[in-house]
Design an enzyme around this catalytic site. Structure first.
Site, PDB file in Angstrom:
ATOM      1  N   CYS B 177      -7.800  -1.304  -8.391  1.00 49.19           N
ATOM      2  CA  CYS B 177      -6.390  -1.610  -8.143  1.00 49.19           C
ATOM      3  C   CYS B 177      -5.916  -2.858  -8.876  1.00 49.19           C
ATOM      4  CB  CYS B 177      -6.145  -1.721  -6.643  1.00 49.19           C
ATOM      5  SG  CYS B 177      -6.581  -0.173  -5.816  1.00 49.19           S
ATOM      6  N   HIS B 317      -0.297  -9.199  -3.952  1.00 47.53           N
ATOM      7  CA  HIS B 317      -0.959  -7.891  -3.968  1.00 47.53           C
ATOM      8  C   HIS B 317      -0.679  -7.168  -2.638  1.00 47.53           C
ATOM      9  CE1 HIS B 317      -3.835  -4.870  -5.200  1.00 47.53           C
ATOM     10  NE2 HIS B 317      -4.574  -5.059  -4.139  1.00 47.53           N
ATOM     11  N   GLU B 328      -5.910 -12.715   1.031  1.00 44.96           N
ATOM     12  CA  GLU B 328      -4.966 -13.160   0.010  1.00 44.96           C
ATOM     13  C   GLU B 328      -4.116 -14.324   0.530  1.00 44.96           C
ATOM     14  OE1 GLU B 328      -2.266 -10.202  -1.494  1.00 44.96           O
ATOM     15  OE2 GLU B 328      -1.649 -11.505  -3.145  1.00 44.96           O
ATOM     16  N   LYS B 349       4.945  -3.750  -1.884  1.00 42.86           N
ATOM     17  CA  LYS B 349       4.323  -2.475  -1.510  1.00 42.86           C
ATOM     18  C   LYS B 349       4.909  -1.940  -0.206  1.00 42.86           C
ATOM     19  CE  LYS B 349      -0.120  -3.023  -3.907  1.00 42.86           C
ATOM     20  NZ  LYS B 349      -0.024  -4.390  -4.464  1.00 42.86           N
ATOM     21  N   HIS B 354       1.087   1.541  -2.119  1.00 47.30           N
ATOM     22  CA  HIS B 354       0.080   0.962  -3.005  1.00 47.30           C
ATOM     23  C   HIS B 354      -0.166   1.957  -4.136  1.00 47.30           C
ATOM     24  CE1 HIS B 354      -3.149  -1.085  -4.696  1.00 47.30           C
ATOM     25  NE2 HIS B 354      -4.042  -1.080  -3.734  1.00 47.30           N
ATOM     26  N   PHE B 415     -11.151  -2.867  -5.699  1.00 50.73           N
ATOM     27  CA  PHE B 415     -12.524  -2.573  -5.299  1.00 50.73           C
ATOM     28  C   PHE B 415     -13.455  -2.928  -6.454  1.00 50.73           C
ATOM     29  CE2 PHE B 415     -11.763   1.039  -1.966  1.00 50.73           C
ATOM     30  CZ  PHE B 415     -11.178   0.107  -1.126  1.00 50.73           C
TER      31      PHE B 415
END
Lengths: 92, 426
Positions: B177, B317, B328, B349, B354, B415
């Site tokens: 991502c 993010h 975050e 988002k 996402h 990831f």
């Protein structure tokens, strides 16, 4: 060679299939005697895709040997009218 | 003349500016539609049924694209592309036109100084599964001859490269991502190194498939708020419970300042810095305390020559997962400790889900727009900021950004422990 209404219909359907399968090609550019390779820019990968699209659309199988003999739109149409009229074991 | 043999350009000439923007998201099929809908508080999340080829449908929350890419591309082109590449082409075409190249062929004339970097996360998943189904049900002779090129992770990059005629290099960073953001990191490097004058860079994703949805659901990563689709993606909210999958693409035309000036291009903003780190901690979970993310933001700020106090906006993010958002937030609290109240943090988002490998690029576009319009976009789903989180999160209404020179940061994580931060300036 005069063509019957049935043949013209098949040719039209083929022209649309070609335009939908081959990049940068419009229906208007596809004539019955266009050479796939020389006039329409159908390269080897595109030809495989055209054959795959024909196999899906008419539920037939086109062998590699048969495919190699199909060099113009009219030849494909002739092959199709034979193969579809007499589906030798061809099923959906 | 090869830049390697040229005199080193002055730093100002090596600077990277953004001259074109392109988007396709659940909010709209282009930049103006997406940006307007985002500022209006629209939400692209809904309940949708997804069924595998042989199996019962399952209802998931999802944010599918507002405009079907196949309806705006030439039919034969669309038929030859995985959906991810379709999105990439749509966004790249918009970005290139926005940069002033009305005809893509004009851009191709400068091909030897033109590069493309487009990242994906899951890539050609949908095409792979479709062809696997054909293989199993109809045999190897019915598998598409284009199976291999469309399943490769460089497929969207390669298609965009072909469209614009990029000869200086076509790259496809893959960092889950964070891929879309990593593409911009790479684009900035190419401009600075003199490898290219123009880089079309971004990310694309089209993985709304029952397998991807089931996989993320089994990880416990998806929101279960099926009875409240528009409130499901709620980053930084106290009641967040997971993300909602979206799809789409974001694309930027990144250009050397000298090249843009020479052709009189309009400049949307500047890409001033980028930082990349890796957690090296866990394959799917962020490092505790968001240390890797904080290090990436530090690097980006240093690269841009910015003090944290100069940053007024962060597009985070913020996927809406309990652990990810907290990590975050810790990272941003640490980096911006001396100025937390001055930084408007947007979590976009909330509106379009996402978008995985596209997310970093879509959010980079939104960051440039926020600086240009001096407006930090809202998150309508936000009801109550998690009391554990000390950020000034932009809620239901857009937040105005102050006058004067503006700097902003956008973050991406993926990831595999990837952390990417990008710094932009007005």
């Amino acid at each position: 060679m005069p063509s019957t209404a049935e043949e013209r219909e098949l040719l039209d359907e083929l022209r649309e299939l070609l335009a939908a399968t081959v990049e940068d090609l419009s229906v208007e550019e596809v004539g019955p005697d266009s050479s796939l390779k020389d006039d329409l820019g159908v390269d080897s990968l595109a030809m495989l895709e055209v054959i795959a699209a024909i196999e899906d659309r008419w539920q037939i199988e086109v062998s590699q040997e048969q495919a190699e003999r199909l060099t113009t739109v009219r030849q494909i149409a002739a092959h199709l009218s034979e193969a579809v009229a007499a589906p030798a074991g061809g099923t959906a | 003349m090869s830049p390697r043999h040229a005199a080193a350009p002055a730093p100002e000439e090596r600077a990277a500016v953004v001259t074109g923007l392109g988007l396709t998201t659940a909010l709209g099929g282009d930049v103006p539609a997406t940006w307007r809908a985002l500022l209006d508080g629209a939400c692209g999340v809904g309940r949708h049924d997804f069924a595998p080829p042989e199996g019962p449908p399952q209802t998931y929350l999802a944010a599918p694209a507002a405009v079907e890419p196949g309806t705006v591309l030439p039919p034969a082109k669309a038929a030859h592309c995985d959906r991810s590449a379709q999105f990439a082409l749509v966004a790249a075409r918009e970005a290139v036109r926005d940069a002033g190249f009305e005809e893509v062929s004009v851009l191709a004339a400068s091909g030897s100084r033109l590069a493309v970097v487009v990242g994906v996360g899951l890539g050609g998943l949908t095409s792979i599964l479709e062809q696997n189904h054909r293989l199993r049900t109809r045999g190897p002779g019915r598998v598409s001859p284009r199976t291999i090129p469309v399943m490769l992770p460089n497929h969207p990059a390669a298609e965009v490269g072909l469209m614009v005629g990029a000869k200086a290099g076509v790259h496809a960073p893959v960092s889950a991502c964070a891929s879309g953001a990593e593409a911009l990191w790479q684009a900035l490097g190419m401009i600075r190194d003199g490898r290219a004058d123009i880089v079309v860079a971004g990310g694309a994703e089209a993985a709304l498939h029952p397998l991807a949805l089931a996989g993320f659901a089994r990880l416990g990563a998806l929101s279960r708020r099926l009875d409240d689709p528009e409130g499901a993606s709620r980053p930084f909210d106290a009641d967040r419970d997971g993300f909602v999958m979206g799809e789409g693409a974001g694309m930027l035309v990144v250009e050397s300042a000298a090249h843009a000036a020479a052709r009189g291009a309009r400049v949307h903003g500047r890409l001033t810095g980028a930082g990349i780190t890796n957690d090296s901690h866990h394959v799917a979970q962020p490092a505790p305390g968001g240390t890797g993310c904080a290090a990436a933001v530090d690097l980006a700020l240093r690269d841009a020559g910015l003090h944290p106090e100069q940053v007024r906006h962060v597009n985070a993010h913020a996927t809406s997962t309990p652990l990810g958002d907290l990590g975050e937030a810790r990272a941003l609290e640490q980096v911006f400790a001396t100025c937390l109240d001055d930084v408007a943090v947007s979590a976009t988002k909330a509106a379009f889900g996402h978008t995985l490998g596209a997310a970093g690029a879509i959010e980079a576009v939104l960051t440039v727009l926020a600086l240009r319009d001096r407006t930090a976009p809202p998150a309508r789903s936000l009801e109550r900021v998690d009391p554990e989180i000390g950020l000034r999160v932009v809620g239901r209404s857009p937040a105005p950004l102050p006058p004067g020179p503006l700097a902003a940061v956008t973050t991406s994580m993926g990831f595999g422990g990837h952390n990417v931060a990008l710094a932009f300036a007005s």
